[in-house]
Scaffold this motif. Structure first.
Motif, mmCIF file in Angstrom:
data_model
loop_
_atom_site.group_PDB
_atom_site.id
_atom_site.type_symbol
_atom_site.label_atom_id
_atom_site.label_comp_id
_atom_site.label_asym_id
_atom_site.label_seq_id
_atom_site.Cartn_x
_atom_site.Cartn_y
_atom_site.Cartn_z
ATOM 1 N N ALA A 30 0.852 -1.197 0.000
ATOM 2 C CA ALA A 30 0.000 0.000 0.000
ATOM 3 C C ALA A 30 0.888 1.248 0.000
ATOM 4 O O ALA A 30 1.997 1.230 0.531
ATOM 5 N N ALA A 31 0.377 2.320 -0.600
ATOM 6 C CA ALA A 31 1.222 3.492 -0.863
ATOM 7 C C ALA A 31 1.352 4.440 0.328
ATOM 8 O O ALA A 31 0.344 4.877 0.900
ATOM 9 N N HIS A 32 2.597 4.762 0.665
ATOM 10 C CA HIS A 32 2.840 5.878 1.577
ATOM 11 C C HIS A 32 2.338 7.118 0.848
ATOM 12 O O HIS A 32 2.751 7.380 -0.289
ATOM 13 N N SER A 33 1.441 7.891 1.481
ATOM 14 C CA SER A 33 0.776 8.978 0.752
ATOM 15 C C SER A 33 0.830 10.315 1.473
ATOM 16 O O SER A 33 0.048 11.214 1.184
ATOM 17 N N ALA A 34 1.754 10.441 2.436
ATOM 18 C CA ALA A 34 1.799 11.671 3.232
ATOM 19 C C ALA A 34 2.748 12.681 2.599
ATOM 20 O O ALA A 34 3.956 12.459 2.538
ATOM 21 N N MET B 175 -0.559 11.094 -6.340
ATOM 22 C CA MET B 175 -0.331 9.928 -7.195
ATOM 23 C C MET B 175 1.171 9.736 -7.332
ATOM 24 O O MET B 175 1.645 8.696 -7.751
ATOM 25 N N LEU B 176 1.916 10.799 -7.008
ATOM 26 C CA LEU B 176 3.372 10.788 -6.970
ATOM 27 C C LEU B 176 3.790 11.977 -6.109
ATOM 28 O O LEU B 176 3.153 13.018 -6.155
ATOM 29 N N ASN B 177 4.851 11.776 -5.364
ATOM 30 C CA ASN B 177 5.440 12.865 -4.580
ATOM 31 C C ASN B 177 6.926 12.898 -4.864
ATOM 32 O O ASN B 177 7.545 11.842 -4.980
ATOM 33 N N LEU B 178 7.487 14.100 -4.942
ATOM 34 C CA LEU B 178 8.923 14.186 -5.157
ATOM 35 C C LEU B 178 9.477 15.375 -4.369
ATOM 36 O O LEU B 178 8.975 16.488 -4.497
ATOM 37 N N ALA B 179 10.487 15.106 -3.552
ATOM 38 C CA ALA B 179 11.168 16.195 -2.848
ATOM 39 C C ALA B 179 12.623 16.171 -3.284
ATOM 40 O O ALA B 179 13.256 15.114 -3.309
ATOM 41 N N ALA C 263 11.316 10.078 -3.425
ATOM 42 C CA ALA C 263 10.071 9.878 -4.185
ATOM 43 C C ALA C 263 9.103 9.099 -3.319
ATOM 44 O O ALA C 263 9.507 8.254 -2.520
ATOM 45 N N SER C 264 7.811 9.404 -3.467
ATOM 46 C CA SER C 264 6.834 8.634 -2.696
ATOM 47 C C SER C 264 5.510 8.492 -3.434
ATOM 48 O O SER C 264 5.399 8.888 -4.587
ATOM 49 N N ALA C 265 4.542 7.869 -2.746
ATOM 50 C CA ALA C 265 3.241 7.489 -3.310
ATOM 51 C C ALA C 265 3.418 6.378 -4.353
ATOM 52 O O ALA C 265 2.671 6.298 -5.323
ATOM 53 N N MET C 266 4.431 5.566 -4.161
ATOM 54 C CA MET C 266 4.598 4.379 -5.022
ATOM 55 C C MET C 266 4.518 3.135 -4.142
ATOM 56 O O MET C 266 3.570 2.386 -4.188
ATOM 57 N N GLY C 267 5.546 2.922 -3.318
ATOM 58 C CA GLY C 267 5.541 1.812 -2.364
ATOM 59 C C GLY C 267 5.163 2.328 -0.985
ATOM 60 O O GLY C 267 4.585 3.408 -0.844
#
Ligand code: FAD
Ligand code: SF4
Ligand code: FES
Ligand code: FES
Lengths: 201, 327
Positions: B158-162, B237-241, B259-263
């Motif tokens: 499930a996606a980390h979405s924070a 749907m994607l996060n990038l810092a 990167a997040s909202a993937m794994g």
């Protein structure tokens, strides 16, 4: 008598909540697992605030909590203890609709009316902080309120009309007549709906 | 209409009282801050604790304080407050931006930064009503034995979405966590695990009390990017810092991408610093980094948006972030 007897079970654990609702100090027994929205609708009979998605997506349940627009479907009722809640029913100070409500009615910003109580609460907070909002400010303030009928154009216009009417001390109808006479749109001013839809009553 | 299960609601006024309540009702209790994640999840019967411990009345968890070395942000400071805080906007623009892009205005007034860092992971097959989940067959994350995203998979992805957690990683934030055995500080880089069922290293009875964000050095730039369906309210749907450290002669000294909202956890991409160090941040280097990020990112079918399209957007977000930094 309880307005919706079927929804409240005698077995529920209850708690006394004291808070101000639309200016009236209210003290009432509420099942401990109720949200503020369920308390307003099913205990206090204030059905203006709508139960749309019931999980934070749509904004139809928006009320003012100490002046801030929040989602009552996600607020455990205990968090309202000692605080002031204003719902669509309490937006007008007297018996007549507020300028904002009047502007919604005049422009046709309320169609089916399901989103209207929440939109009016979000817009009220905006107007209390910013007397001359531009379209971008209005869109931002209402971005958590979904409307599936109007396409928002009339809603934006209604908020602008209400802001201008309040600033100039005029009636929303006069502001709107002046706007209409300067465009090519010659449609006559009409109250589109019965006022219930903007007052929640 | 989505009803909540019966529970008892506690409103402590200090961290110690809150922890005592968490210990007393251990196994049948959860903390609740803004409730904007937990209440929908409870309405979906994903969590049904008999006791809730509200953190909103705890004064010591609300402050945002600045000192010479950085910021201490109370876990229950609302996202709206952090997003508008003039000091944060000046010193931590990527964090303020991440806060301003979480959900919609009403939710940002209710939701807290601590609740965001502790956000439950999300999945198309999980964030659904009990009826829906039962009809399909429960999954690994809740009551079941199979994963619907990775067929035959034995781990939940499930996606980390924070949004804020992604922004906090390259800022080298530290989390102050208090529990029955006292206090500890953990770097946010060591806080998340790859287990989608529960991706936070936090013991029952522990609370995130505040977030320490060191003041970025004057030659460091940060950017936060988010891809979402509707800019008004949606989850990422994607996060990038991205963080770039420049040397005195304006060459790249180091470069990080998270990167997040993937794994199930915000992931630092490899090699970026090695590729970029000692070079000018030119269009050519940006392209190379965008391709490298594309190679390393593999969005999953854990949200109802085409995974291939999300992957194709990775280099777009990298270019947006780095162009913002070179501006
Ligand atoms: C329609 C909608 C859209 C959303 N969009 C986004 C989005 O775009 N991006 C995004 O990141 N989020 C989004 N969210 C989720 C949520 O609103 C935010 O993540 C918010 O910041 C959560 O904070 P909260 O205080 O409400 O958390 P809560 O719901 O109170 O808590 C979340 C979890 O963290 C735990 N917890 C909370 N505080 C602490 C603490 N101090 N210590 C230990 N545990 C704690 C709770 O037990 C719970 O498990 C959205 C939610 C909705 C309903
Ligand atoms: S990734 Fe698999 S196990 Fe995890 S929530 Fe989704 S379907 Fe369930
Ligand atoms: S009913 Fe509260 S947000 Fe939809
Ligand atoms: S008027 Fe029908 S949803 Fe807005």
């Amino acid at each position: 008598m309880h307005p919706f007897p079927g929804l409240v079970s005698g077995r529920d654990m209850r708690e006394i909540i004291r808070f101000t609702v639309n200016g009236d100090l209210t003290e009432t027994g509420v099942p401990t697992h109720y949200t503020l929205l369920e308390t307003l609708r099913y205990i206090l009979g204030l059905t203006g605030s709508k139960q749309g998605c019931d999980k934070g997506d749509c904004g139809a349940c928006t009320v003012l909590l100490d002046g801030e627009a929040v989602l009552s479907c996600l607020l455990p009722v205990q968090e309202a203890e000692g605080r002031s809640v204003i719902t669509v029913e309490g937006l007008a100070a007297g018996p007549h609709p507020s300028p904002l409500q009047d502007a919604f009615d005049l422009t046709g910003a309320a169609q089916c009316g399901f989103c209207t109580p929440g939109i009016l609460c979000s817009a009220s907070q905006l107007l209390s902080e910013n007397q001359s909002p531009n379209r971008e400010d209005i869109a931002q303030a209402l971005s958590g309120n979904l409307c599936r009928c109007t396409g928002y154009t009339k809603i934006f216009e209604a908020v602008e009309v209400a802001a201008e009417a309040t600033r100039l001390g005029l009636a929303p109808a006069d502001v709107l007549t002046a706007r209409r006479s300067s465009d090519t749109d010659s449609s006559t001013l009409a109250h589109f709906q019965s006022p219930q839809i903007v007052t929640g009553k | 209409m989505l009803r909540l299960h019966p529970y008892e609601y506690h409103r402590p006024e200090t961290v110690d009282e809150a922890i005592a309540l968490l210990v007393e009702h251990s196994g049948d209790v959860m903390p609740i801050a803004g409730g904007t994640d937990l209440v929908p999840n409870m309405k979906h019967k994903l969590f049904t604790p008999g006791h809730l411990v509200s953190l909103r009345g705890i004064a010591e968890m609300q402050d945002i304080a600045e000192d010479d070395d950085g910021f201490t942000i109370g876990a229950t400071a609302s996202l709206d407050r952090v997003a508008r805080d003039a000091r944060a906007l000046r010193a931590l623009p990527s964090l303020a931006r991440a806060c301003s892009l979480v959900s919609g205005p009403q939710l940002r007034r209710m939701g807290t930064i601590g609740g965001n860092v502790c956000l439950d992971t999300r999945c198309t097959y999980y964030n659904q009503t009990l009826f829906w989940r039962k009809a399909l067959g429960y999954c690994l994350k809740k009551d079941g034995t199979a994963c619907h995203v990775v067929k035959g998979g034995t781990r939940c992805v499930a996606a980390h979405s924070a949004d804020t957690a992604t922004a906090l990683l390259p800022l080298e934030a530290e989390l102050r966590i208090v529990g029955p055995d006292g206090e500890r500080t953990t770097p946010i880089t060591a806080f998340f695990t790859s287990d989608g069922v529960w991706n936070r290293r936090m013991e029952p009875g522990e609370l995130l009390v505040s977030i320490r964000v060191p003041r970025p050095a004057s030659n460091t730039r940060h950017s936060f990017q988010k891809l979402r369906a509707r800019d008004s309210i949606d989850f990422p749907m994607l996060n990038l810092a991205v963080r770039v450290d420049f040397s005195e002669d304006h060459l790249v000294a180091d470069l990080q991408m998270v990167a997040s909202a993937m794994g199930s956890y915000p992931r630092r991409l490899g090699k970026m610093g090695v590729v970029a160090a000692g070079r000018w941040l030119t269009a050519e280097l940006i392209d190379q980094l965008a391709q490298e990020a594309f190679r390393q990112c593999h969005p999953l079918d854990n949200m109802p948006i085409d995974a291939e399209w999300r992957r194709a957007m990775v280099p777009v977000l990298v270019r947006r972030a780095l162009s913002e930094i070179t501006d």
